[in-house]
Design a protein around this motif. Structure first.
Motif, mmCIF file in Angstrom:
data_model
loop_
_atom_site.group_PDB
_atom_site.id
_atom_site.type_symbol
_atom_site.label_atom_id
_atom_site.label_comp_id
_atom_site.label_asym_id
_atom_site.label_seq_id
_atom_site.Cartn_x
_atom_site.Cartn_y
_atom_site.Cartn_z
ATOM 1 N N GLY A 59 -13.568 1.349 -4.457
ATOM 2 C CA GLY A 59 -12.989 2.092 -3.653
ATOM 3 C C GLY A 59 -13.048 1.129 -2.360
ATOM 4 O O GLY A 59 -13.088 -0.186 -2.392
ATOM 5 N N SER A 60 -12.853 1.408 -0.920
ATOM 6 C CA SER A 60 -12.577 0.863 0.186
ATOM 7 C C SER A 60 -13.381 1.078 1.204
ATOM 8 O O SER A 60 -13.178 2.091 1.978
ATOM 9 C CB SER A 60 -11.842 -0.203 0.300
ATOM 10 O OG SER A 60 -10.555 1.212 0.673
ATOM 11 N N LEU A 61 -14.026 -0.094 1.877
ATOM 12 C CA LEU A 61 -14.616 0.265 3.242
ATOM 13 C C LEU A 61 -13.652 -0.355 4.459
ATOM 14 O O LEU A 61 -13.454 -1.891 4.049
ATOM 15 C CB LEU A 61 -16.285 -0.350 3.155
ATOM 16 C CG LEU A 61 -16.562 0.180 4.105
ATOM 17 C CD1 LEU A 61 -16.806 1.767 5.338
ATOM 18 C CD2 LEU A 61 -18.109 -0.221 3.938
ATOM 19 N N TYR A 71 -2.052 -5.037 2.002
ATOM 20 C CA TYR A 71 -1.754 -3.860 1.358
ATOM 21 C C TYR A 71 -1.797 -3.331 -0.114
ATOM 22 O O TYR A 71 -2.536 -3.343 -0.883
ATOM 23 C CB TYR A 71 -0.005 -3.171 0.602
ATOM 24 C CG TYR A 71 0.313 -2.410 2.403
ATOM 25 C CD1 TYR A 71 0.043 -0.953 2.293
ATOM 26 C CD2 TYR A 71 1.456 -2.363 3.426
ATOM 27 C CE1 TYR A 71 0.674 0.517 3.240
ATOM 28 C CE2 TYR A 71 1.605 -1.667 4.455
ATOM 29 C CZ TYR A 71 1.090 -0.318 4.324
ATOM 30 O OH TYR A 71 1.192 0.663 5.506
ATOM 31 N N THR A 72 -1.707 -4.936 -1.040
ATOM 32 C CA THR A 72 -2.077 -5.442 -2.148
ATOM 33 C C THR A 72 -3.720 -5.030 -2.005
ATOM 34 O O THR A 72 -3.791 -5.087 -3.564
ATOM 35 C CB THR A 72 -1.416 -7.016 -2.545
ATOM 36 O OG1 THR A 72 0.128 -6.750 -2.170
ATOM 37 C CG2 THR A 72 -2.093 -7.349 -3.695
ATOM 38 N N LEU A 73 -4.202 -6.051 -1.378
ATOM 39 C CA LEU A 73 -5.658 -6.394 -1.511
ATOM 40 C C LEU A 73 -5.719 -4.606 -1.565
ATOM 41 O O LEU A 73 -7.080 -3.956 -2.522
ATOM 42 C CB LEU A 73 -6.385 -6.507 -0.429
ATOM 43 C CG LEU A 73 -6.056 -7.980 -0.164
ATOM 44 C CD1 LEU A 73 -6.334 -8.865 1.002
ATOM 45 C CD2 LEU A 73 -6.821 -9.032 -1.087
ATOM 46 N N PHE A 74 -5.941 -3.490 -0.470
ATOM 47 C CA PHE A 74 -6.155 -2.114 -0.139
ATOM 48 C C PHE A 74 -5.887 -1.865 -1.544
ATOM 49 O O PHE A 74 -6.414 0.242 -1.375
ATOM 50 C CB PHE A 74 -6.315 -1.883 0.915
ATOM 51 C CG PHE A 74 -7.132 -1.988 1.857
ATOM 52 C CD1 PHE A 74 -8.566 -1.115 2.382
ATOM 53 C CD2 PHE A 74 -6.779 -3.005 2.656
ATOM 54 C CE1 PHE A 74 -9.048 -1.615 2.909
ATOM 55 C CE2 PHE A 74 -8.045 -3.589 3.858
ATOM 56 C CZ PHE A 74 -9.106 -3.005 4.007
ATOM 57 N N GLU A 75 -4.686 -1.562 -2.073
ATOM 58 C CA GLU A 75 -4.260 -0.858 -2.924
ATOM 59 C C GLU A 75 -5.009 -1.089 -4.132
ATOM 60 O O GLU A 75 -4.554 -0.103 -5.185
ATOM 61 C CB GLU A 75 -2.736 -1.281 -3.070
ATOM 62 C CG GLU A 75 -1.844 0.291 -2.178
ATOM 63 C CD GLU A 75 -0.592 -0.565 -2.561
ATOM 64 O OE1 GLU A 75 0.035 -1.807 -3.129
ATOM 65 O OE2 GLU A 75 0.554 0.216 -1.133
ATOM 66 N N TRP A 76 -5.694 -2.266 -4.330
ATOM 67 C CA TRP A 76 -6.192 -2.469 -5.956
ATOM 68 C C TRP A 76 -7.352 -1.530 -6.483
ATOM 69 O O TRP A 76 -6.927 -0.947 -7.417
ATOM 70 C CB TRP A 76 -6.656 -3.809 -6.054
ATOM 71 C CG TRP A 76 -5.944 -4.902 -6.333
ATOM 72 C CD1 TRP A 76 -4.519 -5.412 -6.622
ATOM 73 C CD2 TRP A 76 -5.694 -5.956 -6.028
ATOM 74 N NE1 TRP A 76 -3.547 -6.119 -6.612
ATOM 75 C CE2 TRP A 76 -4.451 -7.378 -6.050
ATOM 76 C CE3 TRP A 76 -6.661 -7.514 -5.116
ATOM 77 C CZ2 TRP A 76 -4.403 -8.344 -6.177
ATOM 78 C CZ3 TRP A 76 -6.601 -8.485 -5.347
ATOM 79 C CH2 TRP A 76 -5.501 -8.779 -5.489
ATOM 80 N N PRO A 77 -8.117 -1.187 -5.590
ATOM 81 C CA PRO A 77 -8.928 -0.081 -5.845
ATOM 82 C C PRO A 77 -8.356 1.258 -5.821
ATOM 83 O O PRO A 77 -9.384 2.090 -7.046
ATOM 84 C CB PRO A 77 -10.049 0.041 -4.942
ATOM 85 C CG PRO A 77 -9.866 -0.958 -3.868
ATOM 86 C CD PRO A 77 -9.087 -1.460 -3.723
ATOM 87 N N GLN A 78 -7.639 1.665 -6.073
ATOM 88 C CA GLN A 78 -6.281 2.936 -6.216
ATOM 89 C C GLN A 78 -5.626 2.892 -7.701
ATOM 90 O O GLN A 78 -5.884 3.727 -8.226
ATOM 91 C CB GLN A 78 -5.895 2.945 -5.538
ATOM 92 C CG GLN A 78 -5.798 2.793 -3.455
ATOM 93 C CD GLN A 78 -6.902 3.444 -3.484
ATOM 94 O OE1 GLN A 78 -7.232 4.557 -3.828
ATOM 95 N NE2 GLN A 78 -7.271 2.921 -2.568
ATOM 96 N N PRO A 117 -9.144 3.927 3.048
ATOM 97 C CA PRO A 117 -10.154 3.287 2.920
ATOM 98 C C PRO A 117 -10.983 4.682 4.121
ATOM 99 O O PRO A 117 -10.734 4.715 5.133
ATOM 100 C CB PRO A 117 -10.067 1.701 3.487
ATOM 101 C CG PRO A 117 -9.015 1.840 4.373
ATOM 102 C CD PRO A 117 -8.056 2.981 3.973
ATOM 103 N N GLN A 118 -12.480 4.380 4.080
ATOM 104 C CA GLN A 118 -13.516 4.751 4.263
ATOM 105 C C GLN A 118 -13.662 3.901 5.727
ATOM 106 O O GLN A 118 -13.461 2.315 5.465
ATOM 107 C CB GLN A 118 -14.953 4.958 3.531
ATOM 108 C CG GLN A 118 -15.707 5.651 4.394
ATOM 109 C CD GLN A 118 -17.552 5.187 3.681
ATOM 110 O OE1 GLN A 118 -17.312 5.629 2.572
ATOM 111 N NE2 GLN A 118 -18.416 5.182 4.081
ATOM 112 N N LEU A 119 -13.554 4.378 6.735
ATOM 113 C CA LEU A 119 -13.877 3.845 7.596
ATOM 114 C C LEU A 119 -15.329 3.686 8.507
ATOM 115 O O LEU A 119 -15.760 5.012 8.815
ATOM 116 C CB LEU A 119 -13.014 4.022 8.948
ATOM 117 C CG LEU A 119 -11.710 4.815 8.955
ATOM 118 C CD1 LEU A 119 -10.945 4.477 9.670
ATOM 119 C CD2 LEU A 119 -10.675 3.029 8.756
ATOM 120 N N LEU A 120 -15.820 2.523 9.342
ATOM 121 C CA LEU A 120 -17.232 2.562 9.361
ATOM 122 C C LEU A 120 -17.349 1.695 10.799
ATOM 123 O O LEU A 120 -16.775 0.386 11.064
ATOM 124 C CB LEU A 120 -18.000 1.811 9.290
ATOM 125 C CG LEU A 120 -19.969 1.390 9.898
ATOM 126 C CD1 LEU A 120 -19.938 2.764 9.930
ATOM 127 C CD2 LEU A 120 -20.523 0.696 8.290
#
Length: 268
Positions: free
Chosen positions: A49-51, A147-154, A187-190
């Motif tokens: 997942g991503s945050l 995009y590449t980085l945030f797509e990796w957890p998917q 990603p989850q946002l904080l």
């Protein structure tokens, strides 16, 4: 002798006012809890997942995450943690060789570079926690790096948990809109809001409370500093900085007075 004692209290005051990571972060209990929960669910729970953590400079993002990582060190020992400051990378694409190096992978070039990392992150093995500080530095034409980085957890059978920290609140809306097309893509946002006057006052009091003896800085002065800084930026580093400079000024004055000997005939 007088200055020597006084001098040590000023030295101590300057030390505690440095922007180090304290044992407990004032006014960031909610954010610390969310970070802990996220690591618990994703790294320990083996769920990729991503945050995305946003907030202006000096609002405690990096300090909070560093504190949580220190506190959870033993629990996270079974996984691999990589922390990169994107400010230190030469270009957005440099994030890939930097990550490969931390993961002990041979250095590849071009498309092969991303492919070998993808292969590694979807193979069997421990969870990988990747923390990218100053994530704004990875913005590039077409946003392909982000995009590449945030797509990796998917990716199917991914073992990557990604935490990105940035000053921009809207980086995900602006740059990563395409991710929202994925069912689990966003990603989850904080968000870390600026510190309030009360929170800044507490931060300064807690730091200076570590110095033995009488208070070095008057409480009205601390509140004045907190009020000014919260009105402009709510940046805790700035508040610590202002106080540290004030202590330096007083220290120099005291040193000057201590060195002046009374003149003969009682004239000072």
């Amino acid at each position: 002798q007088l200055f020597r004692q006084e001098g040590t209290c000023y030295q101590q005051a300057k030390q505690v006012l440095h922007a180090a990571v304290p044992d407990r972060l004032q006014g960031r209990e909610r954010e610390t809890g969310i970070l802990r929960q996220f690591l618990q669910e994703h790294v320990l729970g083996r769920r990729p997942g991503s945050l995305y953590v946003s907030g202006a400079p000096g609002t405690g993002k990096t300090a909070c995450l560093s504190r949580v990582l220190l506190d959870c060190k033993d629990k996270l020992a079974g996984s691999k943690t990589v922390v990169l400051n994107c400010m230190a990378l030469g270009s957005p694409n440099s994030v890939f060789p930097a990550l490969a190096q931390h993961l002990g992978l041979p250095v590849a070039t071009g498309r092969e570079r991303v492919r070998s990392l993808e292969k590694h992150l979807t193979a069997q093995g421990p969870m990988v926690l990747l923390v990218l500080d100053e994530l704004d530095q990875l913005e590039s034409k077409g946003q392909d790096v982000l995009y590449t980085l945030f797509e990796w957890p998917q990716l199917p059978s991914s073992r990557l948990v990604l935490v990105g920290l940035a000053n921009a609140l809207d980086l995900t809306d602006r740059s990563l809109a395409r991710l929202r097309a994925h069912p689990a893509g966003s990603p989850q946002l904080l968000h870390f809001p600026p510190y309030t006057k009360e929170q800044l006052t507490r931060i300064l009091q807690e730091r200076l409370g570590q110095v033995a003896g009488d208070p070095v800085v008057d409480s009205a002065a601390l509140q004045f500093c907190a009020r000014k800084v919260s009105a402009v930026s709510g940046d805790a580093r700035k508040a610590l900085d202002v106080c540290r400079r004030a202590v330096e000024v007083v220290e120099l004055e005291v040193r000057g007075q201590t060195l002046l000997k009374p003149l003969p005939g009682g004239e000072s």
